[in-house]
Design a protein around this motif. Sequence first.
Motif, mmCIF file in Angstrom:
data_model
loop_
_atom_site.group_PDB
_atom_site.id
_atom_site.type_symbol
_atom_site.label_atom_id
_atom_site.label_comp_id
_atom_site.label_asym_id
_atom_site.label_seq_id
_atom_site.Cartn_x
_atom_site.Cartn_y
_atom_site.Cartn_z
ATOM 1 N N GLU A 228 99.781 -1.481 43.846
ATOM 2 C CA GLU A 228 98.540 -1.444 44.369
ATOM 3 C C GLU A 228 98.086 -2.786 44.587
ATOM 4 O OE1 GLU A 228 95.897 1.966 43.485
ATOM 5 O OE2 GLU A 228 94.634 0.327 43.214
ATOM 6 N N PHE B 37 81.152 18.056 36.914
ATOM 7 C CA PHE B 37 82.028 18.805 38.050
ATOM 8 C C PHE B 37 83.278 18.537 37.663
ATOM 9 C CE2 PHE B 37 80.384 14.620 39.513
ATOM 10 C CZ PHE B 37 81.641 13.929 39.666
ATOM 11 N N ALA B 38 84.237 19.515 38.402
ATOM 12 C CA ALA B 38 85.529 19.334 38.373
ATOM 13 C C ALA B 38 86.046 18.246 39.376
ATOM 14 C CB ALA B 38 86.179 20.894 38.471
ATOM 15 N N VAL B 39 87.156 17.738 38.986
ATOM 16 C CA VAL B 39 87.691 16.952 40.050
ATOM 17 C C VAL B 39 89.330 17.443 40.085
ATOM 18 C CG1 VAL B 39 86.180 14.979 39.993
ATOM 19 C CG2 VAL B 39 88.418 15.062 38.457
ATOM 20 N N MET B 40 90.222 16.986 40.986
ATOM 21 C CA MET B 40 91.529 17.055 41.209
ATOM 22 C C MET B 40 92.228 16.093 39.874
ATOM 23 S SD MET B 40 92.306 17.135 45.220
ATOM 24 C CE MET B 40 91.594 15.397 45.404
ATOM 25 N N ASP B 41 93.307 16.481 39.363
ATOM 26 C CA ASP B 41 94.072 15.541 38.660
ATOM 27 C C ASP B 41 93.328 15.014 37.483
ATOM 28 O OD1 ASP B 41 96.257 14.055 37.760
ATOM 29 O OD2 ASP B 41 95.838 12.621 39.104
ATOM 30 N N ASP C 123 85.389 4.331 45.509
ATOM 31 C CA ASP C 123 84.226 4.513 46.492
ATOM 32 C C ASP C 123 83.250 5.656 46.293
ATOM 33 O OD1 ASP C 123 84.737 2.445 47.923
ATOM 34 O OD2 ASP C 123 85.491 3.683 49.866
ATOM 35 N N PHE C 124 84.078 7.074 45.608
ATOM 36 C CA PHE C 124 83.205 7.998 45.263
ATOM 37 C C PHE C 124 82.581 7.582 43.983
ATOM 38 C CE2 PHE C 124 83.503 11.530 42.065
ATOM 39 C CZ PHE C 124 82.756 12.560 42.834
ATOM 40 N N HIS D 13 94.406 3.032 40.758
ATOM 41 C CA HIS D 13 94.054 4.471 41.264
ATOM 42 C C HIS D 13 92.569 3.788 42.247
ATOM 43 C CE1 HIS D 13 95.634 7.985 40.204
ATOM 44 N NE2 HIS D 13 94.583 8.706 40.029
ATOM 45 N N GLY D 14 92.690 2.754 43.060
ATOM 46 C CA GLY D 14 91.635 2.167 43.439
ATOM 47 C C GLY D 14 91.043 2.922 44.594
ATOM 48 N N ARG D 15 91.639 3.656 45.171
ATOM 49 C CA ARG D 15 91.098 4.570 46.486
ATOM 50 C C ARG D 15 90.026 5.398 45.889
ATOM 51 N NH1 ARG D 15 96.577 5.525 49.977
ATOM 52 N NH2 ARG D 15 97.258 2.949 49.677
ATOM 53 N N TRP D 16 89.886 5.660 44.870
ATOM 54 C CA TRP D 16 88.900 6.662 44.176
ATOM 55 C C TRP D 16 87.514 5.940 44.049
ATOM 56 C CZ3 TRP D 16 90.102 11.240 45.743
ATOM 57 C CH2 TRP D 16 91.385 11.656 45.929
ATOM 58 N N ARG E 247 97.900 4.951 35.573
ATOM 59 C CA ARG E 247 97.153 5.435 36.979
ATOM 60 C C ARG E 247 95.972 6.328 36.751
ATOM 61 N NH1 ARG E 247 102.779 7.384 38.225
ATOM 62 N NH2 ARG E 247 103.753 5.480 39.130
ATOM 63 N N PRO F 288 87.301 13.054 44.972
ATOM 64 C CA PRO F 288 88.243 13.733 44.171
ATOM 65 C C PRO F 288 87.848 15.441 43.873
ATOM 66 C CG PRO F 288 86.788 12.470 42.791
ATOM 67 C CD PRO F 288 86.612 12.063 44.176
ATOM 68 N N GLN G 56 90.212 11.012 35.855
ATOM 69 C CA GLN G 56 91.039 11.089 36.600
ATOM 70 C C GLN G 56 92.457 10.710 36.364
ATOM 71 O OE1 GLN G 56 88.680 10.385 40.563
ATOM 72 N NE2 GLN G 56 90.631 11.272 41.270
#
Lengths: 72, 454, 402
Positions: free
Chosen positions: A33, B407-411, B391-392, B386-389, B367, C54, B360
């Motif tokens: 990355e 709340f729940a998140v993936m992974d 923004d959230f 894991h930079g793409r997350w 990661r 996510p 995450q």
Amino acid sequence: MMDVKLVVDLNRCQGYAQCVFLAPHVFTLHGEESLLYDAGPDDGERERVSQAAAACPVQAITTDIRPQSHEQ
Amino acid sequence: MSSDMRVVIVGASLAGLRAADELRRLGFDGPLTIVGDEPYEPYDRPPLSKAVLLGIMPPEHATLPARTDLDAKWRLGVPATALDLEDNRVVLGDGDSVPFDKVLLTTGVRARPWPKPEESDLDGVFTVRTLDDSRRLDERLSAGPGHVLVIGAGFTGSEIASVCRERGLSVTVTERGPAPLVGALGGVVAAVAADMQRDHGVDLRCGITVARLEGDGQGRLRRAHLSDGTALDVDVAVVAQGSIRNTEWLAGSGLAAGPRGVACDAGCRAFDLNGLVTDNVFVAGDIARQPHPLYDYQLIALEHWGNAIGQAEVAAHNMIHEGLHRRPHLDIPAFWSSQFEVNIKSVGIPTYSDQVVVSQGSVEERRFVAAYGFRGRLTAAVAFNHGRWLDFYRGLIESAAAFPPDFAVMDRTDPWEVRSSELPDPAILSHGPTVSVTGHLPTERHVEFVSAPK
Amino acid sequence: MSRAQLLERITDQSNRANPYPLYEELRETPAALQDNGSYLVGRYYDVAALLHDPRISSDLHNRRAGMPGADRADNGGPAFIRLDPPEHDRLRRLTTRQFGPPHMPGRVDSMRGELADLVSTLVDNLEGKDRIDLVDDFAYPFPVSVICRLLGVPREEEPRFHVWADALVASIEPTRDSDSDAKMKAAQQAQMEMGMFMAGLIEERRKNPGDDMLSGLAADHHDGGLDTLELVTNSIMLFIAGHETTVNLITNGMLTLLRNPDELDRLKRHPELMPLAVEELLRFEPPVHLVPQRTPIVDVEVGGVTVPKGSPIVLALASANRDPERFTAPDRFVPDRADNQHLGLGSGIHSCFGAPLARLEGQMALNELIRRLPNPRLVEDPPPYRPNPVLRGPRHLMVDCG
């Protein structure tokens, strides 16, 4: 011709690596990355750098290449 | 807009250049002077501890592009020595002075030198802040030193250690604190950074300081003596102990300027000593101490690339706009680092926290995202590859979302383990903090008062 | 008509040529609950946020029973486009190793010469014709040849793949109609047949490896490598994706340029503007209009509207790209538009895998076409469209030349 000058806003960068695909001699992914790059590639890379800057999905690449101005 | 207004920018680096660029982009066509103490056109500093030392680019390629034709008068290679607000002029080191109607201060920081001059003068002792620094260190690393010592495991020190390993050089890192990057990221995430260093073969020694650098009698560095009584034979020592704000030249100017920077309002207008806002003096970049609403309006100075850009653009805008047309600088702070092939990115201010949770991904795989909270509010997030997350998480920070996240998140790492973020007292670190919060860090137990310049 | 029928109207073939007024209607609300239980989202900032959220899954297993798509969760095997992290990340990372950086940074760049030759040969074949079908004569064969070459699928097998690809693409739909079950059956059949063929091809590549992606994927044991099912499923997905989207990019591109002759003329004189123009095309007429298979794993709020856990979310990329909150004059085609952070290739972890290739193909194809086609003119406007509302593009684009 002058060398190209460029800078990437790595806060914006999300590692989509479009620039690496399109100009692999200027931009490089270090690991999965991290983007590293030559900020002053020679004029021969001008076209590829333009393509890379246009393609950046987060518009993070600034260059001193001036786009064609609007014509009358 | 046609203008007679004279603008002077003091400091020819990222913030100064971007402000000039933005002024022109916004249509300012008046006279513009840029003063810089280095002889070079503005250049980018992040590559100096990464791409340059890895041989991906020569240092002179770091020159920054401008998006516009700046049409500026450059006064390079000469420092500003005083700011005269009686006559509105900047006094230069060569005795000259430059009059202004509006001035922008972007003099930034310099590397904190090794404190003992007779040791820092030894051949083989380096700091990395300027283009010349980076060029010299690159030359020395290319010569294949036997052993490199990095003093201080902040971002610069850690990045240089990473470069050394990638170049196959043996390297020891000493850090007075308990882990690398601990001052910026807290102990939980810093432990991952420590593992990364050790996995890559760095001889990392935490809780250790360097007591003395010893020469060989010919003026060359030969040995380092550590606080635990041991000694290391080294040919190169990189001093990475943080930075010093270049504000001394403002002493006597009447501005609220000191070692922690120059206080300014949210629109980058400097405060004077009496806490009154000036209307013709602006500040941007590493020396600006600016209130941030997300952090209780504390005056915060950030040594971040993005902060320099953001403040420069706001300052430029506000120099040529009045009243309600002025803008505040409210960006969420953000920074990145590249080391050991991991991309570390941060949004918010991780030091402004009391708890942290890996929300995450996998710490083992390096990661992951770690979310930071302070008194029940999410204040920052740090991503390793894991930079793409992020923004959230920026959105959560902006909306003052609850912490721990509900709340729940993936992974996700299940169950979430909320831990103390383990921020050390900044006073114990080898590397200076890159975020300096006036008032109180959650862990800071004292405020240091500095006497005002006369 | 109610907002609850928006998705149905967008899907309706009669609106295929110009769905943009429907998107404008969609943007009046942050998330529009549809009669079938889906939530349709079309504002730029909402779509962008959901692509980076996510809590939003791409795995149909997270759909509530009875919701559209819930019965398709097990179709198609583990293609990474339909998986979440960490499985998605692992498969995409392994696949990327044979396509791009950090493992093979120069792969796409090294194809430039080959792409230029293909484009030039295809345009040679158009010379002297008074009327061409841009789709069948150019926009389809070009990317298909490229993806066959890249993956290592023999070009002569392409007609069989074409039939399978059509069946698979037809089943990608955000709503159900009377044919849905039949389309689903056909897709399953195609997936099975294509899978068996692909598995044979992979076996063959294992024995006689070439410099193609299939050979690379089959031989790569990094991080455990891909197992055969993963390999087959993902190579089918890449083949379809490499097939269908670039056709639309090139065809929509030519259509847009022919509708804007001044801009066509400017690009003809300044081919160096084409990279920016392709980005604008990806914004203005994106090859993929809808992302139909997202599902929140907890209740999420979209602009004040609560989308319950397990509900289908349909992200209207093409609507986000025309949002006046984000883009000035969004309904104008501005080839050198500044600040063009469009969502035409998605964003976030599922952003288009083949994006760099699609970009190069689009740039080269359009530059060569406008350089060499003499006085091109649209025969009919709008042209006939393919039925698919997700991968939207003309079925034919008849152009008169000379």
